[in-house]
Motif scaffolding. Structure first.
Motif, PDB file in Angstrom:
ATOM      1  N   MET A 188      10.986  -7.413 -15.743  1.00 44.77           N
ATOM      2  CA  MET A 188      10.786  -6.309 -14.808  1.00 44.77           C
ATOM      3  C   MET A 188      10.647  -5.029 -15.621  1.00 44.77           C
ATOM      4  O   MET A 188      11.442  -4.767 -16.499  1.00 44.77           O
ATOM      5  N   ASN A 189       9.641  -4.220 -15.315  1.00 42.60           N
ATOM      6  CA  ASN A 189       9.447  -2.990 -16.088  1.00 42.60           C
ATOM      7  C   ASN A 189      10.393  -1.891 -15.606  1.00 42.60           C
ATOM      8  O   ASN A 189      11.066  -2.025 -14.581  1.00 42.60           O
ATOM      9  N   LYS A 190      10.426  -0.806 -16.367  1.00 43.85           N
ATOM     10  CA  LYS A 190      11.357   0.302 -16.099  1.00 43.85           C
ATOM     11  C   LYS A 190      11.133   0.904 -14.712  1.00 43.85           C
ATOM     12  O   LYS A 190      12.075   1.151 -13.972  1.00 43.85           O
ATOM     13  N   LEU A 191       9.862   1.139 -14.327  1.00 43.83           N
ATOM     14  CA  LEU A 191       9.550   1.729 -13.025  1.00 43.83           C
ATOM     15  C   LEU A 191      10.035   0.822 -11.900  1.00 43.83           C
ATOM     16  O   LEU A 191      10.690   1.267 -10.965  1.00 43.83           O
ATOM     17  N   THR A 192       9.757  -0.462 -12.002  1.00 41.37           N
ATOM     18  CA  THR A 192      10.147  -1.413 -10.966  1.00 41.37           C
ATOM     19  C   THR A 192      11.663  -1.467 -10.825  1.00 41.37           C
ATOM     20  O   THR A 192      12.191  -1.400  -9.717  1.00 41.37           O
ATOM     21  N   SER A 193      12.371  -1.587 -11.955  1.00 40.18           N
ATOM     22  CA  SER A 193      13.827  -1.688 -11.872  1.00 40.18           C
ATOM     23  C   SER A 193      14.458  -0.405 -11.335  1.00 40.18           C
ATOM     24  O   SER A 193      15.412  -0.444 -10.571  1.00 40.18           O
ATOM     25  N   ASP A 210      -0.255  -4.920 -11.338  1.00 40.73           N
ATOM     26  CA  ASP A 210       0.008  -5.857 -10.236  1.00 40.73           C
ATOM     27  C   ASP A 210       1.378  -5.581  -9.608  1.00 40.73           C
ATOM     28  O   ASP A 210       1.511  -5.530  -8.381  1.00 40.73           O
ATOM     29  N   GLU A 211       2.405  -5.398 -10.461  1.00 37.69           N
ATOM     30  CA  GLU A 211       3.761  -5.138  -9.962  1.00 37.69           C
ATOM     31  C   GLU A 211       3.822  -3.824  -9.188  1.00 37.69           C
ATOM     32  O   GLU A 211       4.413  -3.750  -8.113  1.00 37.69           O
ATOM     33  N   HIS A 212       3.205  -2.791  -9.750  1.00 33.85           N
ATOM     34  CA  HIS A 212       3.223  -1.478  -9.111  1.00 33.85           C
ATOM     35  C   HIS A 212       2.450  -1.515  -7.790  1.00 33.85           C
ATOM     36  O   HIS A 212       2.893  -0.955  -6.786  1.00 33.85           O
ATOM     37  N   ALA A 213       1.307  -2.215  -7.774  1.00 30.94           N
ATOM     38  CA  ALA A 213       0.510  -2.328  -6.544  1.00 30.94           C
ATOM     39  C   ALA A 213       1.305  -3.035  -5.446  1.00 30.94           C
ATOM     40  O   ALA A 213       1.241  -2.639  -4.274  1.00 30.94           O
ATOM     41  N   ALA A 214       2.053  -4.061  -5.813  1.00 29.36           N
ATOM     42  CA  ALA A 214       2.876  -4.771  -4.830  1.00 29.36           C
ATOM     43  C   ALA A 214       3.933  -3.845  -4.239  1.00 29.36           C
ATOM     44  O   ALA A 214       4.184  -3.862  -3.023  1.00 29.36           O
ATOM     45  N   LEU A 215       4.554  -3.015  -5.076  1.00 26.11           N
ATOM     46  CA  LEU A 215       5.537  -2.046  -4.578  1.00 26.11           C
ATOM     47  C   LEU A 215       4.878  -1.024  -3.665  1.00 26.11           C
ATOM     48  O   LEU A 215       5.451  -0.626  -2.652  1.00 26.11           O
ATOM     49  N   MET A 216       3.682  -0.592  -4.026  1.00 27.67           N
ATOM     50  CA  MET A 216       2.970   0.390  -3.202  1.00 27.67           C
ATOM     51  C   MET A 216       2.632  -0.184  -1.824  1.00 27.67           C
ATOM     52  O   MET A 216       2.598   0.551  -0.840  1.00 27.67           O
ATOM     53  N   MET A 217       2.368  -1.483  -1.757  1.00 25.20           N
ATOM     54  CA  MET A 217       2.105  -2.111  -0.456  1.00 25.20           C
ATOM     55  C   MET A 217       3.376  -2.101   0.403  1.00 25.20           C
ATOM     56  O   MET A 217       3.311  -1.867   1.604  1.00 25.20           O
ATOM     57  N   LYS A 218       4.532  -2.330  -0.221  1.00 23.45           N
ATOM     58  CA  LYS A 218       5.803  -2.337   0.509  1.00 23.45           C
ATOM     59  C   LYS A 218       6.272  -0.928   0.861  1.00 23.45           C
ATOM     60  O   LYS A 218       6.870  -0.702   1.900  1.00 23.45           O
ATOM     61  N   PHE A 219       6.025   0.015  -0.044  1.00 18.42           N
ATOM     62  CA  PHE A 219       6.503   1.384   0.105  1.00 18.42           C
ATOM     63  C   PHE A 219       5.339   2.349  -0.135  1.00 18.42           C
ATOM     64  O   PHE A 219       5.288   3.027  -1.169  1.00 18.42           O
TER      65      PHE A 219
END
Length: 164
Positions: free
Chosen positions: A1-6, A101-110
């Motif tokens: 998990m990257n810093k932004l995600t965590s 990909d990880e950041h885009a998934a978070l943007m879809m949720k939030f």
């Protein structure tokens, strides 16, 4: 998990009410102060005095970047001039496919989540933004608009950094 995600997950889990929502049609303001210089797989924040070349991009509501592929040489500091010719907010985020990909998934949720890094520019309709980035590592990297739905619609591009 990257810093932004965590960091985002920690804030959400603890119920932090200070999470700012600024996407959508709201403009992002660049924070005053020094640029955060953090080495990434795809390079490091650059400085205006080190710019070796300027590349102009257009972002449009057809969910495309023009150009969508660029070639740079390792060690180049590029000034990206990013024009939004559309009627909705767009952004350019440089990274690798996994992080995007990880950041885009978070943007879809939030979809209203706020973020500000030197490798991203949020550009309001009809406005121009910019990034200054030093590509100090060779490889194949990506850029994308991560506003909810834009990435999924194909608003992506490729950066190839040739080794010295």
């Amino acid at each position: 998990m990257n810093k932004l995600t965590s960091t985002l997950l920690a804030a959400l889990i603890t119920g932090a009410s200070t999470l700012a929502f600024a996407h959508g049609d709201e403009a992002h303001a660049k924070k005053a102060g020094p640029v955060k210089k953090e080495q990434k797989e795809w390079g490091i924040a650059g400085e205006a005095k080190a710019v070796t070349r300027t590349i102009t991009f257009n972002m449009s509501d057809n969910m495309r970047f023009t150009p969508d592929k660029i070639d740079v040489k390792q060690g180049e500091t590029i000034k990206f001039v990013i024009k939004n010719s559309g009627k909705v907010m767009h952004e350019m985020v440089i990274g690798n496919k996994k992080d995007l990909d990880e950041h885009a998934a978070l943007m879809m949720k939030f979809p209203g989540m706020e973020h500000e890094e030197p490798y991203m520019a949020h550009v309001a309709p009809g406005k121009t933004g910019g990034i200054i980035w030093t590509f100090n590592k060779p490889g194949s990297f990506d850029f994308a608009c991560l506003i909810a739905g834009h990435y999924q619609a194909g608003m992506v591009g490729k950066i190839t950094v040739a080794a010295r």
